[in-house]
Design a protein around this motif. Structure first.
Motif, PDB file in Angstrom:
ATOM      1  N   VAL A 182       0.844  -1.201   0.000  1.00 39.04           N
ATOM      2  CA  VAL A 182       0.000   0.000   0.000  1.00 39.04           C
ATOM      3  C   VAL A 182       0.872   1.242   0.000  1.00 39.04           C
ATOM      4  O   VAL A 182       1.881   1.310   0.704  1.00 39.04           O
ATOM      5  CB  VAL A 182      -0.931   0.018   1.235  1.00 39.04           C
ATOM      6  CG1 VAL A 182      -1.711   1.324   1.316  1.00 39.04           C
ATOM      7  CG2 VAL A 182      -1.887  -1.165   1.211  1.00 39.04           C
ATOM      8  N   TRP A 183       0.444   2.224  -0.815  1.00 36.23           N
ATOM      9  CA  TRP A 183       1.046   3.548  -0.838  1.00 36.23           C
ATOM     10  C   TRP A 183      -0.068   4.543  -0.534  1.00 36.23           C
ATOM     11  O   TRP A 183      -1.176   4.409  -1.044  1.00 36.23           O
ATOM     12  CB  TRP A 183       1.614   3.886  -2.217  1.00 36.23           C
ATOM     13  CG  TRP A 183       2.689   2.981  -2.688  1.00 36.23           C
ATOM     14  CD1 TRP A 183       4.035   3.178  -2.584  1.00 36.23           C
ATOM     15  CD2 TRP A 183       2.531   1.735  -3.388  1.00 36.23           C
ATOM     16  NE1 TRP A 183       4.711   2.135  -3.171  1.00 36.23           N
ATOM     17  CE2 TRP A 183       3.807   1.237  -3.667  1.00 36.23           C
ATOM     18  CE3 TRP A 183       1.421   0.991  -3.802  1.00 36.23           C
ATOM     19  CZ2 TRP A 183       4.030   0.040  -4.339  1.00 36.23           C
ATOM     20  CZ3 TRP A 183       1.629  -0.211  -4.474  1.00 36.23           C
ATOM     21  CH2 TRP A 183       2.919  -0.666  -4.733  1.00 36.23           C
ATOM     22  N   HIS A 184       0.223   5.556   0.272  1.00 32.26           N
ATOM     23  CA  HIS A 184      -0.797   6.558   0.608  1.00 32.26           C
ATOM     24  C   HIS A 184      -0.123   7.923   0.679  1.00 32.26           C
ATOM     25  O   HIS A 184       0.734   8.158   1.531  1.00 32.26           O
ATOM     26  CB  HIS A 184      -1.458   6.206   1.947  1.00 32.26           C
ATOM     27  CG  HIS A 184      -2.536   7.151   2.347  1.00 32.26           C
ATOM     28  ND1 HIS A 184      -3.682   7.327   1.616  1.00 32.26           N
ATOM     29  CD2 HIS A 184      -2.634   7.980   3.421  1.00 32.26           C
ATOM     30  CE1 HIS A 184      -4.456   8.224   2.224  1.00 32.26           C
ATOM     31  NE2 HIS A 184      -3.829   8.636   3.314  1.00 32.26           N
ATOM     32  N   TYR A 185      -0.501   8.806  -0.244  1.00 30.56           N
ATOM     33  CA  TYR A 185       0.082  10.140  -0.338  1.00 30.56           C
ATOM     34  C   TYR A 185      -1.036  11.182  -0.354  1.00 30.56           C
ATOM     35  O   TYR A 185      -1.435  11.647  -1.411  1.00 30.56           O
ATOM     36  CB  TYR A 185       0.947  10.277  -1.599  1.00 30.56           C
ATOM     37  CG  TYR A 185       2.084   9.288  -1.642  1.00 30.56           C
ATOM     38  CD1 TYR A 185       3.204   9.460  -0.841  1.00 30.56           C
ATOM     39  CD2 TYR A 185       2.033   8.172  -2.474  1.00 30.56           C
ATOM     40  CE1 TYR A 185       4.253   8.553  -0.864  1.00 30.56           C
ATOM     41  CE2 TYR A 185       3.075   7.262  -2.504  1.00 30.56           C
ATOM     42  CZ  TYR A 185       4.180   7.459  -1.699  1.00 30.56           C
ATOM     43  OH  TYR A 185       5.210   6.562  -1.727  1.00 30.56           O
ATOM     44  N   PRO A 186      -1.537  11.569   0.831  1.00 28.03           N
ATOM     45  CA  PRO A 186      -2.646  12.524   0.881  1.00 28.03           C
ATOM     46  C   PRO A 186      -2.209  13.988   0.800  1.00 28.03           C
ATOM     47  O   PRO A 186      -3.041  14.882   0.873  1.00 28.03           O
ATOM     48  CB  PRO A 186      -3.273  12.235   2.241  1.00 28.03           C
ATOM     49  CG  PRO A 186      -2.110  11.818   3.086  1.00 28.03           C
ATOM     50  CD  PRO A 186      -1.200  11.052   2.151  1.00 28.03           C
TER      51      PRO A 186
ATOM     52  N   HIS B  43      -2.854  10.667  -3.886  1.00 23.36           N
ATOM     53  CA  HIS B  43      -3.398   9.387  -4.303  1.00 23.36           C
ATOM     54  C   HIS B  43      -3.087   8.320  -3.262  1.00 23.36           C
ATOM     55  O   HIS B  43      -2.227   8.491  -2.411  1.00 23.36           O
ATOM     56  CB  HIS B  43      -2.858   8.967  -5.678  1.00 23.36           C
ATOM     57  CG  HIS B  43      -1.506   8.321  -5.628  1.00 23.36           C
ATOM     58  ND1 HIS B  43      -0.352   9.029  -5.544  1.00 23.36           N
ATOM     59  CD2 HIS B  43      -1.154   7.014  -5.634  1.00 23.36           C
ATOM     60  CE1 HIS B  43       0.673   8.192  -5.496  1.00 23.36           C
ATOM     61  NE2 HIS B  43       0.213   6.966  -5.550  1.00 23.36           N
ATOM     62  N   SER B  44      -3.827   7.231  -3.362  1.00 20.90           N
ATOM     63  CA  SER B  44      -3.549   6.017  -2.608  1.00 20.90           C
ATOM     64  C   SER B  44      -3.483   4.894  -3.632  1.00 20.90           C
ATOM     65  O   SER B  44      -4.147   4.958  -4.666  1.00 20.90           O
ATOM     66  CB  SER B  44      -4.656   5.717  -1.596  1.00 20.90           C
ATOM     67  OG  SER B  44      -4.794   6.765  -0.669  1.00 20.90           O
TER      68      SER B  44
ATOM     69  N   HIS C  62      -7.079  11.067  -5.480  1.00 22.67           N
ATOM     70  CA  HIS C  62      -7.850  11.862  -4.527  1.00 22.67           C
ATOM     71  C   HIS C  62      -8.497  13.075  -5.174  1.00 22.67           C
ATOM     72  O   HIS C  62      -9.585  13.489  -4.777  1.00 22.67           O
ATOM     73  CB  HIS C  62      -6.958  12.340  -3.377  1.00 22.67           C
ATOM     74  CG  HIS C  62      -6.424  11.224  -2.543  1.00 22.67           C
ATOM     75  ND1 HIS C  62      -5.352  11.390  -1.712  1.00 22.67           N
ATOM     76  CD2 HIS C  62      -6.784   9.928  -2.410  1.00 22.67           C
ATOM     77  CE1 HIS C  62      -5.073  10.254  -1.093  1.00 22.67           C
ATOM     78  NE2 HIS C  62      -5.931   9.348  -1.508  1.00 22.67           N
TER      79      HIS C  62
ATOM     80  N   LEU D  43      -8.466  -1.689   0.289  1.00 22.59           N
ATOM     81  CA  LEU D  43      -7.668  -0.488   0.492  1.00 22.59           C
ATOM     82  C   LEU D  43      -8.320   0.425   1.526  1.00 22.59           C
ATOM     83  O   LEU D  43      -7.645   0.957   2.420  1.00 22.59           O
ATOM     84  CB  LEU D  43      -7.465   0.252  -0.830  1.00 22.59           C
ATOM     85  CG  LEU D  43      -6.698   1.578  -0.763  1.00 22.59           C
ATOM     86  CD1 LEU D  43      -5.303   1.393  -0.183  1.00 22.59           C
ATOM     87  CD2 LEU D  43      -6.622   2.214  -2.152  1.00 22.59           C
TER      88      LEU D  43
ATOM     89  N   LEU E   5      -6.724   1.593   5.147  1.00 19.66           N
ATOM     90  CA  LEU E   5      -6.528   3.003   5.501  1.00 19.66           C
ATOM     91  C   LEU E   5      -7.321   3.373   6.751  1.00 19.66           C
ATOM     92  O   LEU E   5      -6.820   4.107   7.614  1.00 19.66           O
ATOM     93  CB  LEU E   5      -6.919   3.898   4.330  1.00 19.66           C
ATOM     94  CG  LEU E   5      -6.063   3.760   3.066  1.00 19.66           C
ATOM     95  CD1 LEU E   5      -6.650   4.581   1.924  1.00 19.66           C
ATOM     96  CD2 LEU E   5      -4.619   4.143   3.333  1.00 19.66           C
TER      97      LEU E   5
ATOM     98  N   ALA F 172      -5.785   6.675   8.564  1.00 13.34           N
ATOM     99  CA  ALA F 172      -5.086   7.470   7.565  1.00 13.34           C
ATOM    100  C   ALA F 172      -5.875   8.730   7.238  1.00 13.34           C
ATOM    101  O   ALA F 172      -7.103   8.702   7.185  1.00 13.34           O
ATOM    102  CB  ALA F 172      -4.879   6.646   6.298  1.00 13.34           C
TER     103      ALA F 172
END
Length: 153
Positions: free
Chosen positions: A55-59, A72-73, A86, A121, A125, A130
């Motif tokens: 998992v990648w999470h870049y808010p 994006h996630s 997003h 996903l 999160l 998240a």
């Protein structure tokens, strides 16, 4: 591990910390945050690839814009990769075995896989509390991936 052994087991940089601790037989350690990585030392003996979740999470905005840089996630499980944008609240699905360059979005052609991965996903999160970004135009926090799926499929 035998010399020349090849593994297709996917790892991410966060996996090295718990793996090294396990290999060094370190059991009592303290860290100020939750360890996201997974110990992959068992793969040295198994020699087979599992369908591990990455998992990648870049808010947040991290500078330049472009695919995969900010807002994006994403998750990868086996050959499938789901990306949740997003800004647009759109889901994209790619089969990395056939399309490593992520050129052909298969989300509409594979709605069951898209739905399942969006749910997984979202669960991942939510469990980690998240943050999602705030959309100034819509005056609300961005939807979770499973909510975006329900709204667009």
């Amino acid at each position: 591990t035998q010399p020349g052994t090849v593994s297709t087991y996917p790892v991410i940089i966060e996996d090295f910390f718990p793996t090294i601790l396990r290999m060094a037989n370190v059991k009592n350690y303290g860290v100020p945050q939750v360890i996201d990585g997974q110990d992959f030392s068992s793969q040295f003996q198994k020699g087979k690839a599992d369908k591990k979740l990455l998992v990648w999470h870049y808010p947040n905005k991290w500078g330049k814009s472009g695919p995969g840089i900010s807002f994006h996630s994403a998750m990868r499980k086996g050959e499938w990769k789901l990306i949740y944008d997003h800004k647009t609240e759109k889901l994209s699905l790619y089969n990395l075995d056939d399309d490593i360059g992520e050129k052909s979005d298969l989300s509409k052609a594979n709605p069951k896989t898209t739905k399942k991965m969006a749910a997984e996903l979202s669960q991942y999160l939510r469990q980690r509390q998240a943050q999602l970004p705030y959309n100034k135009q819509l005056k609300r926090v961005v939807s979770w991936p499973d909510e975006a799926y329900r709204a667009s499929f």
